[in-house]
Write a protein that holds these residues in place. Structure first.
Motif, short mmCIF file in Angstrom:
data_model
loop_
_atom_site.label_atom_id
_atom_site.label_comp_id
_atom_site.label_asym_id
_atom_site.label_seq_id
_atom_site.Cartn_x
_atom_site.Cartn_y
_atom_site.Cartn_z
N MET A 1 0.79 -1.09 -0.01
CA MET A 1 -0.06 -0.01 -0.01
C MET A 1 0.85 1.16 0.22
O MET A 1 1.94 1.30 0.59
N SER A 2 0.29 2.16 -0.71
CA SER A 2 1.49 3.22 -0.81
C SER A 2 1.18 4.32 0.54
O SER A 2 0.28 4.21 1.24
N GLU A 3 2.25 5.07 0.52
CA GLU A 3 2.42 5.76 1.65
C GLU A 3 3.15 7.12 1.52
O GLU A 3 4.32 7.11 0.99
N MET A 4 2.52 8.25 1.89
CA MET A 4 3.26 9.62 1.56
C MET A 4 3.59 10.05 3.08
O MET A 4 2.67 10.22 3.93
N ARG A 5 4.76 10.46 3.37
CA ARG A 5 5.26 10.95 4.57
C ARG A 5 5.91 12.30 4.48
O ARG A 5 6.84 12.48 3.66
N VAL A 6 5.44 13.21 5.29
CA VAL A 6 6.08 14.63 5.34
C VAL A 6 6.37 14.80 6.88
O VAL A 6 5.71 14.50 7.55
N GLU A 7 7.60 15.32 6.87
CA GLU A 7 8.40 15.41 8.07
C GLU A 7 9.04 16.82 8.29
O GLU A 7 9.94 16.98 7.65
N GLY A 8 8.45 17.51 9.33
CA GLY A 8 9.25 18.66 9.83
C GLY A 8 9.33 20.06 8.91
O GLY A 8 10.21 20.44 8.96
N TYR A 9 8.28 20.07 8.10
CA TYR A 9 8.43 21.16 6.92
C TYR A 9 8.15 22.66 7.65
O TYR A 9 7.12 22.73 8.34
N ASP A 10 9.13 23.31 7.25
CA ASP A 10 9.03 24.78 7.66
C ASP A 10 9.03 25.49 6.41
O ASP A 10 9.93 25.18 5.47
N ALA A 11 8.11 26.52 6.28
CA ALA A 11 8.15 27.38 5.06
C ALA A 11 7.95 28.79 5.40
O ALA A 11 7.29 29.01 6.39
N PHE A 12 8.67 29.74 4.73
CA PHE A 12 8.32 31.11 4.81
C PHE A 12 7.93 31.64 3.58
O PHE A 12 8.16 31.53 2.46
N TYR A 13 7.14 32.73 3.88
CA TYR A 13 7.08 34.04 2.63
C TYR A 13 7.68 35.28 3.45
O TYR A 13 7.49 35.91 4.30
N GLY A 14 8.93 35.33 2.74
CA GLY A 14 9.82 36.50 3.42
C GLY A 14 10.07 36.05 4.57
O GLY A 14 10.78 34.87 4.84
N ARG A 15 9.99 36.93 5.49
CA ARG A 15 10.18 36.58 7.23
C ARG A 15 8.90 36.14 7.76
O ARG A 15 9.27 35.63 8.91
N SER A 16 7.87 35.94 7.23
CA SER A 16 6.57 35.55 7.76
C SER A 16 6.65 33.74 7.49
O SER A 16 6.89 33.33 6.40
N GLN A 17 6.67 33.13 8.77
CA GLN A 17 6.58 31.71 8.85
C GLN A 17 5.09 31.23 8.56
O GLN A 17 4.37 31.47 9.17
N ALA A 18 5.06 30.47 7.66
CA ALA A 18 3.65 29.87 6.99
C ALA A 18 3.58 28.34 7.28
O ALA A 18 2.37 27.77 7.51
N ARG A 20 5.09 25.48 10.34
CA ARG A 20 6.24 25.21 11.33
C ARG A 20 6.01 23.66 11.70
O ARG A 20 4.97 23.13 12.05
N ASP A 21 7.21 23.04 11.48
CA ASP A 21 7.06 21.72 11.62
C ASP A 21 6.08 20.73 11.41
O ASP A 21 5.51 19.94 12.25
N PHE A 22 5.45 20.98 10.09
CA PHE A 22 4.29 20.45 9.58
C PHE A 22 4.73 18.94 8.94
O PHE A 22 5.54 18.58 8.41
N SER A 23 4.06 18.00 9.98
CA SER A 23 4.48 16.47 9.54
C SER A 23 2.96 15.85 9.27
O SER A 23 2.05 15.85 10.20
N ILE A 24 2.89 14.98 8.23
CA ILE A 24 1.59 14.08 8.24
C ILE A 24 2.24 12.78 7.53
O ILE A 24 3.16 12.77 6.64
#
Ligand code: ATP
Length: 235
Positions: A1-18, A20-24
């Motif tokens: 069975m397939s599985e997608m794993r995201v671990e600890g994404y941080d992303a920014f638009y300029g200096r604004s953080q959109a 924070r530690d996004f994991s699913i």
């Protein structure tokens, strides 16, 4: 069975953080709904997975293969389909031409196209029509069909039923459930509680770019106040 794993994404638009530690993690055969108020970061999360927003940190795997840092053009080729908010069709092009672009992305064949059109037979009758002249529901179906042309093991949809009539909403939901039952892993961004309850297996709530809570759907169905606490009363 397939599985997608995201671990600890941080992303920014300029200096604004959109993000924070996004994991699913989303597995084949389930619908994970990502919920949260406007501006919570849901769309950014999907864009970061697709590589159109570059995460500053974090890793991405699909079926054990690491996709971290691949260019955006490569992500759909690895099997992640995406139905963006607002559909993003080539409105001057016909239905057939939009689907052709999907097929070229992964050099998919007739089988993928037949599967997509089997889900949305109405598109067969519209192949020569300019996609900008389709109804809202048909445009969403076309955007989904185009995403399915890459024969994805994961399909991400960003508020696909926003602004649609009830009959079109029902068709889209049916298609999502069919895909799930066929083993596709579904990551669905939704704001409306009534749209989520009938089809979700799990729910994750975001706020300020972060996942604040995760529930199995049974917990949410038996205690709706959980939902309202996170997405706001009346949602
Ligand atoms: P919505 O439901 O309104 O689409 P969302 O949960 O999808 O909201 P995002 O669109 O991911 O939220 O936005 C997260 C945050 O990032 C918001 O504060 C938003 O204003 C900001 N943001 C989004 N896109 C950009 C951009 N291109 N440039 C700068 N800031 C952005």
């Amino acid at each position: 069975m397939s599985e997608m794993r995201v671990e600890g994404y941080d992303a920014f638009y300029g200096r604004s953080q959109a993000l924070r530690d996004f994991s699913i993690t989303v597995k084949g055969g389930e619908v994970l709904c990502l919920m949260g108020r406007n501006g919570a970061g849901k769309t950014t999360a999907l864009k970061a997975i697709m590589g159109t927003v570059r995460p500053a940190a974090g890793r991405l795997w699909l079926d054990g293969e690491e996709l971290t840092g691949l260019p955006a053009s490569e992500i759909p080729r690895r099997g992640i389909g995406y139905v963006p908010q607002g559909r993003r069709l080539f409105s001057e092009l016909s239905v057939a031409e939009n689907l052709e672009i999907g097929l070229m992305t992964r050099h998919s064949g007739q089988e993928s196209l037949d599967y997509a059109l089997g889900l949305f037979p109405v598109l067969r009758e519209r192949m020569k029509q300019r996609s900008g002249t389709l109804s809202g529901g048909e445009q969403t179906m076309l955007s989904m069909a185009r995403a399915l042309c890459v024969n994805p093991s994961v399909l991400m949809l960003d508020e696909p039923t926003e602004g649609l009539m009830p009959s079109a909403i029902a068709s889209i939901r049916e298609a999502v459930v069919k895909l799930r039952d066929d083993g596709v892993a579904i990551l669905l961004v939704e704001q409306r509680v009534d749209a989520v309850l009938p089809i979700a297996d799990r729910v994750a709530f975001m706020n300020h770019g972060e996942i604040k809570a995760r529930f199995d759907i049974e917990e949410v169905r038996s205690d709706k106040s959980l939902l309202h606490q996170y997405v706001g009363v009346g949602a």
